[in-house]
Motif scaffolding. Structure first.
Motif, mmCIF file in Angstrom:
data_model
loop_
_atom_site.group_PDB
_atom_site.id
_atom_site.type_symbol
_atom_site.label_atom_id
_atom_site.label_comp_id
_atom_site.label_asym_id
_atom_site.label_seq_id
_atom_site.Cartn_x
_atom_site.Cartn_y
_atom_site.Cartn_z
ATOM 1 N N PRO A 29 -11.490 -1.655 6.237
ATOM 2 C CA PRO A 29 -10.886 -0.340 5.490
ATOM 3 C C PRO A 29 -11.826 1.031 6.170
ATOM 4 N N GLY A 68 -6.492 -0.137 3.749
ATOM 5 C CA GLY A 68 -7.038 1.225 3.394
ATOM 6 C C GLY A 68 -7.644 1.805 4.565
ATOM 7 N N GLU A 97 0.928 6.211 0.170
ATOM 8 C CA GLU A 97 0.273 5.518 -0.426
ATOM 9 C C GLU A 97 0.978 4.633 -1.346
ATOM 10 N N ALA A 140 -5.004 1.051 -1.189
ATOM 11 C CA ALA A 140 -6.499 1.014 -1.616
ATOM 12 C C ALA A 140 -7.070 -0.401 -1.459
#
Length: 427
Positions: free
Chosen positions: A82, A100, A164, A196
């Motif tokens: 991430p 992410g 996203e 995320a």
């Protein structure tokens, strides 16, 4: 070309420790212990090896125990984490956004820029959020979800954006399923896509070869937990879909946005807007389909399961659920290709290779294979191939080949019936 450019400038690769190379697009998926037959492929693979040796870059070449498709190798080895910025000379680098990370494909001159400076100049993309809430139905996979989104937004519906993906349907997905969704962001015309990071992400990364260890991992997780969209964040555009509306999908045309439910009929010309009508007519001509035609029950002779979209262990497990206790249809020729040596090893440890063998299906060796016909795994002219890859462009799987994109479950249903079949009937 990027290495040549760096050398012509008289500079060194700036940080070789942050670069990893693997051979994938043009390696054979059978008899990998033998020299590569195709001259250009052999030259490219050998040149990559030599360039990596000259510049001190980690290289997983043909036959290496960690070799595989770049977008499968990165996550499974813990390179992908991430918050990173990840680039590669391949458009489906968007796959890594499932963690992410900001991940996107770059061209040769940009690869050269990164090799020389570990920096890259980019215009800032616009922001799009796609929210999918609810629970996916029986026989519906992450591949169906992204093909459904493509059918609604078209193959250029996200041009100029970074996406996203959010919502309960995305949160409930495994990391491998999320990778499939992010992988095909590029097919929407987007620069990339991301999700995320959450506990599933951290659990997936934990313990992998190049992931942080011990206290360093806990420190990393504390940072990664901050990587989420603020509640009041503004997007340039937002879309929402319901998971319950999604069924097993397939494509009927020559771009990934030309998709429909497996039980639907091909749209007729009057339902296509004027801007897309020329593409629609040309696509149906190439595919040999008629407006309003039903594809369910249509004979197909080739199937490909693999690629950076659907060549991971979960994809092979899904295929095995359909093939177990059944036999391959006589007319079917197929390429079942793991995404990496580690996926191949795990599939054998789980006995999936035996399931495939009992069904009369050959389990090949890792590589990009029939995703783009840069090796021997080509589909003959005029033949249909149900493929779990990401692109159905004209000639993508071989000159004149006709590609129908679908999930591993639908591909499995075709393998055992020899025709386009709703996978829900076999589950």
């Amino acid at each position: 070309q990027a290495f040549t450019g760096v050398e012509k400038r008289g500079v060194k690769v700036f940080r070789p420790s942050q670069i990893t190379a693997t051979a994938d697009h043009n390696i054979p998926t059978w008899d990998q212990h033998l020299p590569i037959k195709e001259e250009l492929s052999r030259l490219q693979v050998d040149t990559l090896k030599r360039n990596c040796e000259n510049h001190g870059i980690t290289h997983y070449g043909l036959g290496h125990e960690l070799n595989g498709i770049v977008h499968v190798v990165g996550p499974e080895l813990g390179y992908t984490q991430p918050g990173m910025t990840i680039v590669c000379g391949d458009s489906h680098t968007s796959t890594h956004g499932a963690f992410g990370s900001v991940a996107f494909g770059v061209g040769t001159s940009e690869v050269e820029m990164v090799l020389a400076s570990m920096c890259i100049m980019q215009p800032k993309p616009k922001k799009m959020r796609i929210t999918i809430d609810g629970v996916l139905g029986k026989g519906v996979t992450s591949k169906d979800l992204i093909l459904y989104i493509l059918s609604k937004l078209t193959a250029n519906g996200a041009t100029g954006y970074f996406i996203e993906y959010a919502g309960s349907a995305i949160k409930s997905m495994s990391m491998e399923a999320r990778m499939t969704v992010c992988n095909m962001s590029i097919e929407l015309g987007a620069r990339g896509g991301l999700i995320a990071p959450d506990e599933k992400t951290f659990e997936y990364v934990k313990g992998r070869m190049f992931a942080p260890k011990g206290a360093d991992f806990e420190k990393a997780v504390a940072k990664w937990k901050q990587l989420f969209t603020d509640a009041d964040a503004k997007f340039d555009i937002e879309y929402s879909f319901k998971a319950a509306d999604i069924t097993p999908m397939l494509t009927y045309g020559t771009n990934p946005g030309m998709g429909m439910s497996v039980t639907d009929n091909i749209p007729t010309a009057d339902t296509i807007d004027a801007a897309g009508r020329e593409t629609y007519i040309k696509a149906l001509e190439y595919m040999g389909f008629e407006p309003g035609e039903k594809l369910l029950g249509k004979t197909v002779n080739y199937v490909f399961v693999g690629s950076c979209t659907n060549g991971r262990i979960e994809d092979l497990r899904a295929l095995a659920t359909i093939l177990k206790g059944r036999k391959k249809a006589d007319n079917i020729k197929c390429f079942i290709v793991p995404g990496s040596k580690l996926v191949e090893k795990q599939a054998k440890e789980e006995g999936l290779d035996k399931v495939f063998a009992e069904a009369g299906v050959q389990f090949r060796q890792p590589g990009c294979s029939s995703c783009l016909a840069m090796n021997e795994d080509k589909v003959p002219k005029g033949e249909y191939c149900v493929s779990t890859s990401n692109r159905n462009f004209e000639g993508r799987q071989g000159p004149g080949a006709r590609t129908i994109l679908a999930s591993p479950l639908l591909a499995g249903a075709v393998i055992v019936t020899g025709k386009i079949t709703d996978p829900r009937e076999l589950l």
